[in-house]
Scaffold this active site. Sequence first.
Site, PDB file in Angstrom:
ATOM      1  N   ASP A  24      -7.166 -10.261  -6.460  1.00 45.03           N
ATOM      2  CA  ASP A  24      -7.707  -9.039  -5.857  1.00 45.03           C
ATOM      3  C   ASP A  24      -9.064  -9.316  -5.196  1.00 45.03           C
ATOM      4  O   ASP A  24      -9.791 -10.217  -5.610  1.00 45.03           O
ATOM      5  CB  ASP A  24      -7.851  -7.966  -6.948  1.00 45.03           C
ATOM      6  N   ASN A  72       1.770  -1.391  -2.567  1.00 45.13           N
ATOM      7  CA  ASN A  72       1.062  -1.900  -1.381  1.00 45.13           C
ATOM      8  C   ASN A  72       1.734  -1.515  -0.058  1.00 45.13           C
ATOM      9  O   ASN A  72       1.128  -1.642   1.011  1.00 45.13           O
ATOM     10  CB  ASN A  72       0.873  -3.423  -1.445  1.00 45.13           C
TER      11      ASN A  72
HETATM   12  C1  IPE Z   1      -2.889  -5.305  -7.059  1.00 49.84           C
HETATM   13  O1  IPE Z   1      -4.013  -5.153  -6.279  1.00 49.84           O
HETATM   14  C2  IPE Z   1      -1.781  -5.902  -6.240  1.00 49.84           C
HETATM   15  C3  IPE Z   1      -1.987  -7.266  -5.795  1.00 49.84           C
HETATM   16  C4  IPE Z   1      -3.003  -8.038  -6.048  1.00 49.84           C
HETATM   17  C5  IPE Z   1      -0.926  -7.797  -4.980  1.00 49.84           C
HETATM   18  P1  IPE Z   1      -4.363  -3.752  -5.581  1.00 49.84           P
HETATM   19  O2  IPE Z   1      -5.647  -3.955  -4.874  1.00 49.84           O
HETATM   20  O3  IPE Z   1      -3.226  -3.265  -4.775  1.00 49.84           O
HETATM   21  O4  IPE Z   1      -4.539  -2.801  -6.861  1.00 49.84           O
HETATM   22  P2  IPE Z   1      -5.269  -1.395  -6.982  1.00 49.84           P
HETATM   23  O5  IPE Z   1      -4.664  -0.488  -5.971  1.00 49.84           O
HETATM   24  O6  IPE Z   1      -6.715  -1.626  -6.720  1.00 49.84           O
HETATM   25  O7  IPE Z   1      -5.024  -0.964  -8.402  1.00 49.84           O
HETATM   26  C1  IPE Z   2      -5.616  -8.291  -2.884  1.00 45.75           C
HETATM   27  O1  IPE Z   2      -6.751  -7.973  -2.173  1.00 45.75           O
HETATM   28  C2  IPE Z   2      -4.462  -8.650  -1.990  1.00 45.75           C
HETATM   29  C3  IPE Z   2      -3.369  -7.660  -1.965  1.00 45.75           C
HETATM   30  C4  IPE Z   2      -3.293  -6.558  -2.665  1.00 45.75           C
HETATM   31  C5  IPE Z   2      -2.263  -7.947  -1.064  1.00 45.75           C
HETATM   32  P1  IPE Z   2      -7.009  -6.511  -1.627  1.00 45.75           P
HETATM   33  O2  IPE Z   2      -6.427  -6.396  -0.267  1.00 45.75           O
HETATM   34  O3  IPE Z   2      -6.528  -5.506  -2.608  1.00 45.75           O
HETATM   35  O4  IPE Z   2      -8.589  -6.473  -1.537  1.00 45.75           O
HETATM   36  P2  IPE Z   2      -9.544  -5.243  -1.886  1.00 45.75           P
HETATM   37  O5  IPE Z   2      -9.206  -4.804  -3.277  1.00 45.75           O
HETATM   38  O6  IPE Z   2      -9.257  -4.174  -0.873  1.00 45.75           O
HETATM   39  O7  IPE Z   2     -10.910  -5.813  -1.778  1.00 45.75           O
HETATM   40 MG    MG Z   3      -7.384  -4.588  -4.184  1.00 42.96          MG
END
Ligand code: IPE
Ligand code: IPE
Ligand code: MG
Length: 246
Positions: A24, A72
């Site tokens: 993340d 997502n």
């Molecule tokens: C969890 O991260 C999913 C992945 C890393 C693929 P998100 O960024 O989507 O999770 P939330 O929405 O902050 O809980």
């Molecule tokens: C994790 O990074 C990757 C995926 C969920 C695909 P994020 O895209 O969630 O990054 P933040 O949480 O917005 O910084």
């Molecule tokens: Mg995230």
Amino acid sequence: MSTDNRPDWVAPEDLPAHVSIIMDGNGRWAKARGLERTEGHRAGTETVRTIVREARALGIRHLTLYTFSSENWARPKHEVGFLFELLVSFLKRELPELMEQNIRLQILGELKDLPLPARTALQHAIKKTAANTAMTLNLALNYSGRGEIVRAVKAIVAKGISPDEIDEATISDHLYSAGQPDPDLMIRTSGEERLSNFLLYQHAYSEFHFTTTYWPDFSVEEFRSALCAYANRERRFGKTGDQIKA
Ligand code: IPE
Ligand code: IPE
Ligand code: MG
């Protein structure tokens, strides 16, 4: 549990058999640099490469990376599209290395709903690496922990298995991760401290490690230090500390 005096060394027997990672913080990493979120995802794939290689070198047998959750899909269309394009180019680039390193690729999640080029590339890589034995790399893709449990229940009902025959192993055997051990250690980067619907059944007794580092900045050193911290944890599984030491 034993570690010698090197701060980043863990005795092989104290390594987790299965590490799961919520990768993340790609978006925030990019934002902090005045870049598009997609650049964060691109940088994140370099970290994937580094951590897969390191896990394999250390002798970790199962590595699960949360790559795309079912939730997502709610992101902007161009970001979702970019993520799957990135996946296709990543698979193409990394397949020779997966073969060389004897790594088997598996997917946890609903493959059938993925864009066709991603599905094709994944099916090819899964097939090609199927007989590899050194490490299993699971990509949780289009994955939902609750959805996975619902799917398992449906499959059990469809087989006509009677209630008396159902135990915890029956459920495990119908999850995407069937046949693999539960994660011993779950790492989440970026400072968020939640599961986000990731391996709900399998994480029942996992140790959790949270770091504020954004995924693109997560390094081999930090990975090793998380493994060290894990090696020094006492896992009790409901028993008392004295029982564990005895
Ligand atoms: C969890 O991260 C999913 C992945 C890393 C693929 P998100 O960024 O989507 O999770 P939330 O929405 O902050 O809980
Ligand atoms: C994790 O990074 C990757 C995926 C969920 C695909 P994020 O895209 O969630 O990054 P933040 O949480 O917005 O910084
Ligand atoms: Mg995230």
